[in-house]
Write an enzyme that holds these catalytic residues in place. Structure first.
Site, PDB file in Angstrom:
ATOM      1  N   ASN A   8       0.861  -1.188   0.000  1.00 36.78           N
ATOM      2  CA  ASN A   8       0.000   0.000   0.000  1.00 36.78           C
ATOM      3  C   ASN A   8       0.897   1.238   0.000  1.00 36.78           C
ATOM      4  O   ASN A   8       1.465   1.599   1.029  1.00 36.78           O
ATOM      5  CB  ASN A   8      -0.895  -0.043   1.253  1.00 36.78           C
ATOM      6  CG  ASN A   8      -1.782   1.175   1.379  1.00 36.78           C
ATOM      7  OD1 ASN A   8      -1.857   1.987   0.459  1.00 36.78           O
ATOM      8  ND2 ASN A   8      -2.455   1.306   2.514  1.00 36.78           N
ATOM      9  N   LYS A  10       0.036   4.244  -0.378  1.00 39.19           N
ATOM     10  CA  LYS A  10      -0.670   5.406   0.201  1.00 39.19           C
ATOM     11  C   LYS A  10      -0.484   6.652  -0.679  1.00 39.19           C
ATOM     12  O   LYS A  10      -0.331   6.524  -1.884  1.00 39.19           O
ATOM     13  CB  LYS A  10      -0.225   5.647   1.648  1.00 39.19           C
ATOM     14  CG  LYS A  10      -0.352   4.374   2.479  1.00 39.19           C
ATOM     15  CD  LYS A  10      -0.265   4.600   3.961  1.00 39.19           C
ATOM     16  CE  LYS A  10      -0.379   3.270   4.684  1.00 39.19           C
ATOM     17  NZ  LYS A  10      -0.393   3.401   6.123  1.00 39.19           N
TER      18      LYS A  10
HETATM   19  P1  PGA Z   1       2.532   0.512   7.712  1.00 39.75           P
HETATM   20  O1  PGA Z   1       1.079   0.649   7.044  1.00 39.75           O
HETATM   21  O2  PGA Z   1       3.146  -0.765   7.153  1.00 39.75           O
HETATM   22  O3  PGA Z   1       3.267   1.747   7.289  1.00 39.75           O
HETATM   23  O4  PGA Z   1       2.331   0.420   9.178  1.00 39.75           O
HETATM   24  C1  PGA Z   1       0.269  -0.471   6.853  1.00 39.75           C
HETATM   25  C2  PGA Z   1      -1.037  -0.046   6.280  1.00 39.75           C
HETATM   26  O5  PGA Z   1      -1.549   1.010   6.645  1.00 39.75           O
HETATM   27  O6  PGA Z   1      -1.611  -0.736   5.422  1.00 39.75           O
END
Ligand code: PGA
Length: 241
Positions: A8, A10
């Protein structure tokens, strides 16, 4: 057991960096079992290079006057097979309720997408020993009216909210027992169906070996660490071998 890694990305990267990233991940990540979820704007770059791709979200109506949204129908029309739905950041910043998440899940399944449905508890809920209750509520509400013919197209991502982007993760014993509980709920709703389950929240190239040993997991959902092609490659190697 069939395993996958979901990356992901983001709301990260500008166009120039996407190019570097695509050069960095190259062929070894180009497998159906690594699903990359870039910002919607960049999805076509990844589709064109034949990566297995997912959207980070979708709306619950096929088309119309919904400024700024993309629909599951549009995502599917690009040849994309996955979408994340109900990520805690959508719930937190965009006020998505279980009811909205449920509408999105139903519409995405209707459009033949595989849904990565995120659920998880806050730190406060965990401290109040409410984790099981919260997860059960999220599962029942978000899967409402999902037909048993479609349930195997849903992948549950257990993401404790307090673990996302914080570097904190539950103990392996906790992940094991919580994901076993999730499977128990899903099995009670859909007997005899096989639903995949992922863990997400501060997964990185160092803790992946331990997380990967948890036998009821079908893989991981990776945020921050997936922005670095080397880290993503290491995670992929551990999970997919
Ligand atoms: P992170 O995010 O690995 O940066 O903790 C995971 C997610 O939000 O899917």
């Amino acid at each position: 057991m069939e395993k996958i890694v979901v990356a992901n990305l983001k709301m990260n990267m500008t166009a120039a960096y996407v190019n570097n990233y695509l050069n960095g991940i190259k062929e070894d990540i180009n497998t159906k079992k690594v699903v990359i979820c870039p910002p919607a704007l960049y999805l076509p770059y990844f589709v064109r290079k034949k990566y297995s791709v997912g959207a980070q979200d979708c709306f619950y109506v096929d088309e119309g006057a919904y400024t700024g949204c993309i629909s599951a129908n549009q995502i599917a029309s690009m040849g994309i097979k996955y979408t994340i739905i109900g990520h805690s950041e959508r719930r937190q910043y965009f006020h998505e309720t279980d009811n909205i998440v449920n509408k999105k899940v139903l519409n995405a399944l209707e459009n033949d997408l595989n849904v990565i449905l995120c659920i998880g508890e806050t730190k406060e809920e965990k401290d109040m020993l409410k984790t099981d209750k919260i997860l059960k509520r999220q599962l029942i509400n978000c899967l409402r009216n999902v037909n048993e013919n479609k349930i195997e197209n849903v992948i549950i991502a257990y993401e404790p909210i307090w673990s996302i982007g914080t570097g904190l993760i539950p103990t392996m014993k906790e992940i094991k027992s919580t994901t076993a509980y999730i499977l128990e709920i899903v099995n009670s709703l859909y007997p005899d169906k096989k639903v995949k389950i992922l863990y997400g929240g501060s997964v990185n190239e160092k803790n992946i070996e331990s997380i990967n040993k948890i036998d009821n997991l079908n893989g991981v959902l990776v945020g921050g660490a997936s922005l670095d092609p080397h880290k993503l490659r290491k995670i992929k190697e551990v999970v997919l071998g």
